[in-house]
Design a protein around this motif. Sequence first.
Motif, PDB file in Angstrom:
ATOM      1  N   ALA A   1      26.405  65.981  36.467  1.00  0.00           N
ATOM      2  CA  ALA A   1      26.931  65.787  37.286  1.00  0.00           C
ATOM      3  C   ALA A   1      28.117  65.956  37.803  1.00  0.00           C
ATOM      4  O   ALA A   1      28.175  66.362  39.130  1.00  0.00           O
ATOM      5  N   ASP A   2      29.304  66.368  36.701  1.00  0.00           N
ATOM      6  CA  ASP A   2      30.783  66.829  37.699  1.00  0.00           C
ATOM      7  C   ASP A   2      30.520  68.127  38.318  1.00  0.00           C
ATOM      8  O   ASP A   2      31.209  68.272  39.251  1.00  0.00           O
ATOM      9  N   VAL A   3      29.963  69.142  37.392  1.00  0.00           N
ATOM     10  CA  VAL A   3      29.447  70.963  38.223  1.00  0.00           C
ATOM     11  C   VAL A   3      28.597  70.631  39.628  1.00  0.00           C
ATOM     12  O   VAL A   3      29.451  71.768  39.724  1.00  0.00           O
TER      13      VAL A   3
ATOM     14  N   GLY B   1      38.871  67.169  36.751  1.00  0.00           N
ATOM     15  CA  GLY B   1      39.741  66.566  34.771  1.00  0.00           C
ATOM     16  C   GLY B   1      38.761  65.836  35.007  1.00  0.00           C
ATOM     17  O   GLY B   1      38.909  65.356  33.501  1.00  0.00           O
ATOM     18  N   PHE B   2      37.623  65.084  35.315  1.00  0.00           N
ATOM     19  CA  PHE B   2      36.019  63.896  34.989  1.00  0.00           C
ATOM     20  C   PHE B   2      36.057  65.562  34.048  1.00  0.00           C
ATOM     21  O   PHE B   2      35.618  64.975  32.966  1.00  0.00           O
ATOM     22  N   LEU B   3      35.642  65.974  34.922  1.00  0.00           N
ATOM     23  CA  LEU B   3      35.310  67.332  33.688  1.00  0.00           C
ATOM     24  C   LEU B   3      35.707  67.373  32.180  1.00  0.00           C
ATOM     25  O   LEU B   3      35.044  67.852  30.871  1.00  0.00           O
TER      26      LEU B   3
ATOM     27  N   SER C   1      23.014  62.338  57.005  1.00  0.00           N
ATOM     28  CA  SER C   1      23.554  62.990  55.921  1.00  0.00           C
ATOM     29  C   SER C   1      23.486  64.115  55.765  1.00  0.00           C
ATOM     30  O   SER C   1      22.202  64.852  56.787  1.00  0.00           O
ATOM     31  N   THR C   2      23.953  65.510  55.635  1.00  0.00           N
ATOM     32  CA  THR C   2      24.089  66.940  55.752  1.00  0.00           C
ATOM     33  C   THR C   2      23.612  67.754  54.070  1.00  0.00           C
ATOM     34  O   THR C   2      23.429  68.531  54.025  1.00  0.00           O
ATOM     35  N   VAL C   3      24.030  66.442  52.981  1.00  0.00           N
ATOM     36  CA  VAL C   3      23.712  66.958  51.854  1.00  0.00           C
ATOM     37  C   VAL C   3      22.560  65.730  51.149  1.00  0.00           C
ATOM     38  O   VAL C   3      22.856  66.050  49.986  1.00  0.00           O
ATOM     39  N   PRO C   4      21.632  65.866  51.868  1.00  0.00           N
ATOM     40  CA  PRO C   4      20.430  64.398  51.355  1.00  0.00           C
ATOM     41  C   PRO C   4      20.267  65.076  49.198  1.00  0.00           C
ATOM     42  O   PRO C   4      20.087  64.136  48.787  1.00  0.00           O
ATOM     43  N   PHE C   5      19.934  66.037  49.705  1.00  0.00           N
ATOM     44  CA  PHE C   5      19.137  66.283  48.028  1.00  0.00           C
ATOM     45  C   PHE C   5      20.298  65.915  47.148  1.00  0.00           C
ATOM     46  O   PHE C   5      20.160  65.810  46.164  1.00  0.00           O
ATOM     47  N   TRP C   6      21.885  67.160  47.644  1.00  0.00           N
ATOM     48  CA  TRP C   6      22.548  67.502  46.900  1.00  0.00           C
ATOM     49  C   TRP C   6      23.040  65.472  46.659  1.00  0.00           C
ATOM     50  O   TRP C   6      23.849  65.275  44.998  1.00  0.00           O
ATOM     51  N   ASP C   7      23.387  64.611  47.148  1.00  0.00           N
ATOM     52  CA  ASP C   7      23.794  63.632  47.608  1.00  0.00           C
ATOM     53  C   ASP C   7      22.936  62.786  46.054  1.00  0.00           C
ATOM     54  O   ASP C   7      23.327  61.821  44.885  1.00  0.00           O
ATOM     55  N   ALA C   8      21.240  62.550  46.783  1.00  0.00           N
ATOM     56  CA  ALA C   8      20.641  62.053  45.959  1.00  0.00           C
ATOM     57  C   ALA C   8      20.291  62.351  44.013  1.00  0.00           C
ATOM     58  O   ALA C   8      20.106  61.969  43.371  1.00  0.00           O
ATOM     59  N   LEU C   9      20.629  63.561  43.645  1.00  0.00           N
ATOM     60  CA  LEU C   9      20.741  64.165  42.807  1.00  0.00           C
ATOM     61  C   LEU C   9      22.309  63.565  41.985  1.00  0.00           C
ATOM     62  O   LEU C   9      22.156  63.509  40.986  1.00  0.00           O
ATOM     63  N   THR C  10      22.991  63.386  42.668  1.00  0.00           N
ATOM     64  CA  THR C  10      24.743  63.380  41.915  1.00  0.00           C
ATOM     65  C   THR C  10      24.084  61.328  41.599  1.00  0.00           C
ATOM     66  O   THR C  10      24.888  61.255  40.965  1.00  0.00           O
ATOM     67  N   THR C  11      23.738  61.343  42.294  1.00  0.00           N
ATOM     68  CA  THR C  11      22.956  59.691  42.326  1.00  0.00           C
ATOM     69  C   THR C  11      21.983  59.654  41.388  1.00  0.00           C
ATOM     70  O   THR C  11      22.688  58.210  40.291  1.00  0.00           O
ATOM     71  N   ALA C  12      21.664  60.273  41.037  1.00  0.00           N
ATOM     72  CA  ALA C  12      20.431  60.241  40.349  1.00  0.00           C
ATOM     73  C   ALA C  12      21.249  59.960  38.744  1.00  0.00           C
ATOM     74  O   ALA C  12      21.255  59.917  37.599  1.00  0.00           O
ATOM     75  N   LEU C  13      22.022  61.057  38.499  1.00  0.00           N
ATOM     76  CA  LEU C  13      22.533  62.141  37.367  1.00  0.00           C
ATOM     77  C   LEU C  13      23.708  61.061  36.555  1.00  0.00           C
ATOM     78  O   LEU C  13      23.326  60.601  35.443  1.00  0.00           O
TER      79      LEU C  13
END
Length: 217
Positions: free
Chosen positions: A167-169, A189-191, A133-145
């Motif tokens: 999360a959408d932001v 659209g989700f936002l 993964s090239t975006v481990p933190f952002w992937d993890a953060l959106t997962t938790a949210l």
Amino acid sequence: MSLADVLDPLRQPLVTVLGTPVSWTEVLGFGSGALCVWLVARQHLANWPVGIANNVFFVLLFAQSGLYADAGLQFVFIALAAYGWWTWTHGGGSGTDSLPVRSTTRAEWALLLAAGVVGTFALTVLLDRATDSTVPFWDALTTALSLAATYGQCRKLVESWWLWIAADVVYIPLYAYKELYLTSLLYVGFLTLCLLGLRNWRRALTVRQREFTEVPA
């Protein structure tokens, strides 16, 4: 015939957006996802089966794009959808066949915050060390949210919409960075739908509180 052969047509390009091929999987994820959020905003029970279909499409899409936490998250979403489906029809207590909208308690906020921080940290370390993964933190953060928001949705907590908004932001630029432009657009659209859902659930809570406090003449 293998599973890969069955799924391969879904991975084929359907259209091209900004010079990037968009697969059937992404298009179907776009449509089912938008319908699911619209149904949630209206407190319609059908959001759960539609959401499960959306999760299946996104498993394929995210795994293909290297968003492994988001891909794995879809299996958790499917389990939570089954729980939410049952809760919305049986969790209202005796004398009712539906779960009412309510506010999040302080204890629930504390639990969600603690779980979110621990989950984000643990997933970041796992993705960084065990995947490409090239975006481990952002992937993890959106997962938790997303997990926290889905739990709140299962319990019909009004403030769960704020977690989805947060999360959408993050999701919108993250998916654009991964060249998932249609999915990024979907999350715009989700936002919008999340803001609509927040308004609708607040109104439902206000009506319920008014009915609860009214004293018969």
